[in-house]
Structures are given as structure tokens and as C-alpha cells.
Design a protein around this motif. Structure first.
Motif, PDB file in Angstrom:
ATOM      1  N   VAL A  19     -32.145  -2.046  40.333  1.00 58.79           N
ATOM      2  CA  VAL A  19     -30.977  -1.364  41.027  1.00 58.79           C
ATOM      3  C   VAL A  19     -29.639  -2.231  40.480  1.00 58.79           C
ATOM      4  CG1 VAL A  19     -29.861  -1.290  43.222  1.00 58.79           C
ATOM      5  CG2 VAL A  19     -32.030  -0.668  42.816  1.00 58.79           C
ATOM      6  N   LEU A  20     -29.983  -3.610  40.525  1.00 56.48           N
ATOM      7  CA  LEU A  20     -28.854  -4.195  40.036  1.00 56.48           C
ATOM      8  C   LEU A  20     -28.330  -4.037  38.522  1.00 56.48           C
ATOM      9  CD1 LEU A  20     -27.177  -7.030  40.803  1.00 56.48           C
ATOM     10  CD2 LEU A  20     -28.715  -8.273  39.558  1.00 56.48           C
ATOM     11  N   LEU A  21     -29.356  -3.819  37.605  1.00 60.57           N
ATOM     12  CA  LEU A  21     -28.982  -3.336  36.550  1.00 60.57           C
ATOM     13  C   LEU A  21     -28.235  -2.250  36.239  1.00 60.57           C
ATOM     14  CD1 LEU A  21     -32.390  -4.553  34.495  1.00 60.57           C
ATOM     15  CD2 LEU A  21     -29.961  -5.466  33.904  1.00 60.57           C
ATOM     16  N   TYR A  22     -28.827  -1.192  36.932  1.00 60.87           N
ATOM     17  CA  TYR A  22     -28.220   0.110  37.029  1.00 60.87           C
ATOM     18  C   TYR A  22     -26.879  -0.031  37.399  1.00 60.87           C
ATOM     19  CZ  TYR A  22     -27.379   5.165  38.012  1.00 60.87           C
ATOM     20  OH  TYR A  22     -27.134   6.312  37.973  1.00 60.87           O
ATOM     21  N   ILE A  23     -26.445  -0.728  38.580  1.00 60.30           N
ATOM     22  CA  ILE A  23     -25.261  -0.873  39.073  1.00 60.30           C
ATOM     23  C   ILE A  23     -24.237  -1.512  37.952  1.00 60.30           C
ATOM     24  CG2 ILE A  23     -23.781  -1.962  40.794  1.00 60.30           C
ATOM     25  CD1 ILE A  23     -26.110  -1.448  42.944  1.00 60.30           C
ATOM     26  N   TRP A  24     -24.681  -2.520  37.276  1.00 65.31           N
ATOM     27  CA  TRP A  24     -24.029  -3.202  36.245  1.00 65.31           C
ATOM     28  C   TRP A  24     -23.707  -2.184  34.981  1.00 65.31           C
ATOM     29  CZ3 TRP A  24     -26.353  -7.934  33.129  1.00 65.31           C
ATOM     30  CH2 TRP A  24     -25.272  -8.576  32.521  1.00 65.31           C
ATOM     31  N   LEU A  25     -24.731  -1.285  34.727  1.00 62.37           N
ATOM     32  CA  LEU A  25     -24.419  -0.452  33.630  1.00 62.37           C
ATOM     33  C   LEU A  25     -23.439   0.529  34.046  1.00 62.37           C
ATOM     34  CD1 LEU A  25     -25.733   0.635  31.045  1.00 62.37           C
ATOM     35  CD2 LEU A  25     -27.175   2.097  32.291  1.00 62.37           C
ATOM     36  N   ILE A  26     -23.509   1.172  35.123  1.00 68.21           N
ATOM     37  CA  ILE A  26     -22.447   2.074  35.692  1.00 68.21           C
ATOM     38  C   ILE A  26     -21.225   1.473  35.721  1.00 68.21           C
ATOM     39  CG2 ILE A  26     -21.834   3.427  37.524  1.00 68.21           C
ATOM     40  CD1 ILE A  26     -24.172   4.675  35.946  1.00 68.21           C
ATOM     41  N   THR A  27     -20.909   0.236  36.123  1.00 65.40           N
ATOM     42  CA  THR A  27     -19.771  -0.405  36.603  1.00 65.40           C
ATOM     43  C   THR A  27     -19.055  -0.684  34.996  1.00 65.40           C
ATOM     44  OG1 THR A  27     -20.545  -1.538  38.311  1.00 65.40           O
ATOM     45  CG2 THR A  27     -18.659  -2.262  37.235  1.00 65.40           C
ATOM     46  N   VAL A  28     -19.697  -1.044  34.075  1.00 60.59           N
ATOM     47  CA  VAL A  28     -19.327  -1.518  32.874  1.00 60.59           C
ATOM     48  C   VAL A  28     -18.873  -0.042  32.218  1.00 60.59           C
ATOM     49  CG1 VAL A  28     -20.129  -2.267  30.290  1.00 60.59           C
ATOM     50  CG2 VAL A  28     -20.589  -3.388  32.417  1.00 60.59           C
ATOM     51  N   GLY A  29     -19.578   1.070  32.210  1.00 62.73           N
ATOM     52  CA  GLY A  29     -19.081   2.169  31.633  1.00 62.73           C
ATOM     53  C   GLY A  29     -17.871   2.773  32.355  1.00 62.73           C
ATOM     54  N   LEU A  30     -17.975   2.767  33.672  1.00 61.39           N
ATOM     55  CA  LEU A  30     -16.685   3.049  34.349  1.00 61.39           C
ATOM     56  C   LEU A  30     -15.558   2.526  33.800  1.00 61.39           C
ATOM     57  CD1 LEU A  30     -17.999   4.160  37.942  1.00 61.39           C
ATOM     58  CD2 LEU A  30     -17.291   5.815  36.160  1.00 61.39           C
ATOM     59  N   GLN A  31     -15.578   0.755  34.017  1.00 67.08           N
ATOM     60  CA  GLN A  31     -14.369   0.282  33.714  1.00 67.08           C
ATOM     61  C   GLN A  31     -13.869   0.413  32.344  1.00 67.08           C
ATOM     62  OE1 GLN A  31     -15.564  -3.926  34.747  1.00 67.08           O
ATOM     63  NE2 GLN A  31     -14.954  -3.395  36.836  1.00 67.08           N
TER      64      GLN A  31
END
Length: 100
Positions: A19-31
Motif C-alpha cells: 500500500v505504501l509503494l502504491y501511494i508513493w507511485l500514485i503521488t509521484v505520477g500525479l505530481q
């Protein structure tokens, strides 16, 4: 304090980190690609590499969690990892369709 099995603790840790990796992945992509003020003229290779590595780690964690939960016959974590895999791959398909 409830003492749980080592297998259940391992599944909890794998689910937490996936879950932590998924949130990090989504955050980097959105930013990087969705929320910047100016659209990037050149695709940032370091961000693309980071996202590829994060997605690879996420996929390994989810597959490991699915295999382990299936081997010990834990329905809760089996359903969790299966649904999480579907959500992650759906996100990948949606992103791919938006950005080509």
C-alpha cells in the motif's frame, strides 16, 4: 497484546509496504504529470525510471502476498491482494489510456 503467527505478521507487513509503494507511485505520477503548473517539454527520465522501479517492487510485493496467503489459506489477505492487484493494474491501464 495478541500474539499472532509469524505468517500473518509477514502478510501484514507485505500488505502495508505494498500500500505504501502504491501511494508513493500514485503521488509521484500525479505530481510530475498531472498537477504541475507547466507541462514538461521533455519527459523526465529519472521520474520514469523511479516509477518503473516502484511499479516493479509493488508487483513483486503483491504477487508474494498473493502466493503466501494462498499457501496458508488465509482468505482475508488473499482477497485483499487480489483486489489490490486488480486496482493497481486498472490504474496502469487508465494511465496508459490517458497518456498514450
Amino acid at each position: 497484546m495478541i500474539i499472532r503467527s509469524v505468517k500473518i505478521q509477514l502478510l501484514f507487513c507485505i500488505s502495508f509496504f505494498s500500500v505504501l509503494l502504491y501511494i508513493w507511485l500514485i503521488t509521484v505520477g500525479l505530481q510530475t504529470f498531472v498537477l504541475p503548473d507547466e507541462r514538461p517539454t521533455v519527459v523526465p527520465q529519472n521520474v520514469v525510471l523511479l516509477m518503473a522501479v516502484l511499479f516493479g517492487l509493488w508487483a513483486v510485493a503483491v504477487l508474494a502476498g498473493t502466493i503466501i496467503s494462498t499457501m496458508i489459506n488465509n482468505r482475508y489477505y488473499s482477497k485483499f491482494f487480489s483486489i489490490f492487484m486488480i486496482v493497481g493494474l486498472g490504474t496502469l491501464v487508465a494511465t496508459r489510456s490517458m497518456f498514450g
